[in-house]
Write an enzyme that holds these catalytic residues in place. Structure first.
Site, PDB file in Angstrom:
ATOM      1  N   ARG A 183       0.845  -1.204   0.000  1.00 55.86           N
ATOM      2  CA  ARG A 183       0.000   0.000   0.000  1.00 55.86           C
ATOM      3  C   ARG A 183       0.880   1.254   0.000  1.00 55.86           C
ATOM      4  NH1 ARG A 183      -4.590   0.160   4.360  1.00 55.86           N
ATOM      5  NH2 ARG A 183      -5.281   1.873   3.008  1.00 55.86           N
ATOM      6  N   CYS A 241      -1.107   6.390   8.831  1.00 53.82           N
ATOM      7  CA  CYS A 241      -1.491   5.114   8.210  1.00 53.82           C
ATOM      8  C   CYS A 241      -2.597   5.421   7.209  1.00 53.82           C
ATOM      9  CB  CYS A 241      -1.928   4.120   9.280  1.00 53.82           C
ATOM     10  SG  CYS A 241      -3.246   4.744  10.359  1.00 53.82           S
TER      11      CYS A 241
END
Length: 284
Positions: A183, A241
């Site tokens: 990611r 995040c």
């Protein structure tokens, strides 16, 4: 009993008999938001109260916010106070296993200035594996007339998106992305509409804080984080995040390693990528 970072299942089991900690069940599934509440109804630690990531640990989502913006402190304090948490209450948070959602609750309590809060190392899975008792049933309703938890000077701090933007290209701060490597590199993005990372950020997946489903020993974590920090001081570290949840796992790991002072970019990638004018980096 007073714990401020992690507690193991044995110590918590003893504390349930000797003390009166408030247990917060933080289980959640980003792909199935009702899963945590169903799991709680099926089985939970004795006396635990359920806290929902979206309803309890986040504020309303707006057109410019991330997926899980911080709640208003007074609203959060009222919710936690209704669970019986007072200034002197020991709180223990747990989730299904790895501690990411429990770490969000831990961080939020410290954000309100509450020190006596810990995360159950290994979570619900470790409790069950130890053969310890559980209960069934829906969460008890909150006490509507309960006083809010007193808000005190925060023990942890968050930075806003404009602070992150001002730091782009600079060397004063170290930005660390807690998402999985694919990611971060922009190879896969299962949740947010844009793949990639904030330019200049380095990657340390939250899973790197664990070994065998438990947090690594404090000394090992300290050595790993010091290597990552390099010449930076801990208070120059900002973690993020996808939506400000998993990054709290890093902050818990650092506190466990006696390295407090890092800050949370609470809006995280889901806020950053909402504005097409903000730059996006891809690759390693």
């Amino acid at each position: 009993m007073r714990c401020e970072t992690l507690i193991d299942v044995g110590a918590l089991h003893r504390a349930l008999h000797d003390d009166a900690p408030v247990l917060l069940d933080c289980r959640y599934d980003l792909t199935d938001p009702a899963a945590g509440r169903r799991a709680f109804a099926d089985a939970h630690l004795p006396g635990a109260r359920y806290v929902d990531l979206a309803a309890d640990m986040s504020g309303p989502v707006t057109e410019t916010s991330g997926r899980h913006p911080l709640p208003e402190p007074a609203v959060l304090a009222a919710r936690l106070g209704a669970f019986g948490i007072t200034t002197d209450t020991q709180v223990v948070c747990y989730d299904a296993a790895d501690g990411a959602f429990a770490a969000r609750a831990w961080w939020l309590l410290r954000w309100l200035g509450h020190d006596a809060v810990a995360v159950l190392d290994g979570g619900f899975a470790a409790w069950v594996q130890a053969g310890l008792p559980t209960e069934r049933g829906e969460p008890r309703p909150a006490q509507a007339s309960a006083p809010p938890l007193a808000i005190r000077p925060p023990r942890v701090h968050a930075v806003a998106v404009d602070e992150v933007e001002r730091g782009l290209g600079g060397t004063r701060r170290l930005l660390v992305d807690a998402r999985a490597a694919e990611r971060y590199r922009g190879e896969r993005e299962p949740i947010d509409p844009v793949a990639g990372h904030i330019p200049g950020a380095v990657n340390r997946p939250a899973a790197d804080n664990l070994a065998g489903g438990r947090f690594k020993p404090a000394g090992l974590l300290a050595a790993e984080w010091q290597t990552l920090l390099g010449r930076h001081a801990v208070d120059e570290l900002v973690v993020y995040c996808g939506s400000g949840v998993t990054a709290c796992h890093h902050l818990l790991a650092l506190a466990h390693a006696s390295m407090p002072g890092a800050q949370l970019y609470a809006g995280s990638w889901s806020e950053w990528c909402r504005d097409a004018a903000r730059p996006v980096a891809r690759g390693g």
